[in-house]
Motif scaffolding. Structure first.
Motif, PDB file in Angstrom:
ATOM      1  N   ILE A 230      42.649  38.749  47.586  1.00 30.54           N
ATOM      2  CA  ILE A 230      43.135  38.882  48.960  1.00 30.54           C
ATOM      3  C   ILE A 230      41.967  39.336  49.826  1.00 30.54           C
ATOM      4  N   TRP A 231      41.099  38.377  50.160  1.00 32.13           N
ATOM      5  CA  TRP A 231      39.931  38.663  50.982  1.00 32.13           C
ATOM      6  C   TRP A 231      40.394  39.117  52.372  1.00 32.13           C
TER       7      TRP A 231
ATOM      8  N   VAL B 268      45.409  40.466  43.611  1.00 26.86           N
ATOM      9  CA  VAL B 268      44.069  41.045  43.454  1.00 26.86           C
ATOM     10  C   VAL B 268      43.585  41.624  44.781  1.00 26.86           C
ATOM     11  N   CYS B 269      43.563  42.946  44.871  1.00 22.97           N
ATOM     12  CA  CYS B 269      43.026  43.620  46.052  1.00 22.97           C
ATOM     13  C   CYS B 269      41.501  43.631  45.958  1.00 22.97           C
ATOM     14  N   VAL B 270      40.828  43.409  47.089  1.00 16.95           N
ATOM     15  CA  VAL B 270      39.365  43.311  47.062  1.00 16.95           C
ATOM     16  C   VAL B 270      38.784  43.779  48.391  1.00 16.95           C
TER      17      VAL B 270
ATOM     18  N   ALA C  85      44.904  50.036  44.774  1.00 18.59           N
ATOM     19  CA  ALA C  85      44.417  49.816  46.138  1.00 18.59           C
ATOM     20  C   ALA C  85      42.910  49.680  46.121  1.00 18.59           C
ATOM     21  N   ALA C  86      42.389  48.912  47.071  1.00 19.72           N
ATOM     22  CA  ALA C  86      40.952  48.757  47.276  1.00 19.72           C
ATOM     23  C   ALA C  86      40.645  49.072  48.731  1.00 19.72           C
TER      24      ALA C  86
ATOM     25  N   LEU D 275      37.060  44.781  43.082  1.00 25.19           N
ATOM     26  CA  LEU D 275      38.384  44.189  42.891  1.00 25.19           C
ATOM     27  C   LEU D 275      39.234  45.052  41.975  1.00 25.19           C
ATOM     28  N   ILE D 276      40.547  45.056  42.221  1.00 28.85           N
ATOM     29  CA  ILE D 276      41.477  45.777  41.364  1.00 28.85           C
ATOM     30  C   ILE D 276      42.832  45.089  41.413  1.00 28.85           C
TER      31      ILE D 276
END
Length: 247
Positions: free
Chosen positions: A65-66, A98-100, A120-121, A239-240
């Protein structure tokens, strides 16, 4: 070959997290390597190839998720429909999302809880830290601070990050003990410790399980992009996501 940093923290097995370096990839000078940003002037096809290689290397369940990062304090839910939103943090309780965040001196901060049901990122430069991006993220996670684990990824180190009086004042006015994160360098300027500032802000919210914070993007030329060092440069990604067997 893509070179990755795996956070050294006691996250549950279902939490997957990595930070990229500049090593590997398809970008040419001055972005040499695995530039993952599409807003810094790099060749579009090279960035697409880099992102594709990252997805394949990590066997990601979905495209990350850019975000469109603006050094603000907006935190969004990590849904695929929010990809490309203007924000500086995302969180998720859903497996596979995918949090990034992208950085090149600013501080990437990864969050999870001890039972592995949320991640969370966060992109935290000095503006975001002073503005309350970490506090805003904790508010969205909405759980007791003692349940939170935090990892501080590669950022500019305290020996290289010089700032002015206005930055010093922004932190010290909010939290007096922030004076410990600054050393005078020359008149009206200070060397600031982003890692310590983040630890202080998190501790002020009751978060004490904090890991990482032992990198310097500015001095480690081979591994990291640095905006302060090079001006025109690429970005790393942190990323997480939550993993389950269906992905």
């Amino acid at each position: 070959m893509v070179e990755l940093i795996t956070p050294n923290w006691p996250a549950p097995a279902k939490v997957k997290a990595y930070t990229t370096t500049r090593c590997g990839g398809h970008s040419q000078s001055p972005y040499n390597g695995l530039n993952l940003a599409d807003h810094v002037g790099d060749d579009t096809e090279a960035v697409i190839a880099n992102r594709t290689e990252l997805v394949e290397t990590l066997n990601l369940p979905l495209e990350p998720i850019w975000l469109q990062q603006v050094h603000g304090t907006q935190v969004i839910a990590g849904y695929s429909k929010n990809r490309g939103c203007t924000a500086d943090a995302s969180f998720s309780t859903l497996p596979g999302q995918v949090c990034v965040v992208m950085t090149a001196d600013c501080l990437p901060v990864l969050f999870c809880n001890r039972v592995g049901t949320c991640v969370a990122a966060v992109h935290a430069g000095w503006r975001g830290l002073a503005g309350g991006i970490l506090e805003a993220t904790l508010q969205r996670l909405n759980m007791p601070a003692e349940n939170i684990l935090v990892w501080l990824g590669p950022a500019i180190g305290p020996q290289a990050f010089e700032i002015g009086d206005e930055v010093y004042k922004a932190f010290v006015d909010f939290l007096p003990q922030a004076v410990d994160a600054f050393k005078p360098s020359r008149k009206g300027h200070w060397l600031a410790d982003l890692y310590l500032l983040a630890r202080q802000r998190l501790a002020h919210q009751g978060v004490t399980a904090i890991y990482g914070g032992d990198f310097c993007t500015y001095t480690d030329v081979e591994r990291f992009y640095s905006y302060r060092r090079d001006k025109v440069t690429g970005r790393m990604a942190s990323l997480i996501w939550l993993y389950n067997d269906s992905f």
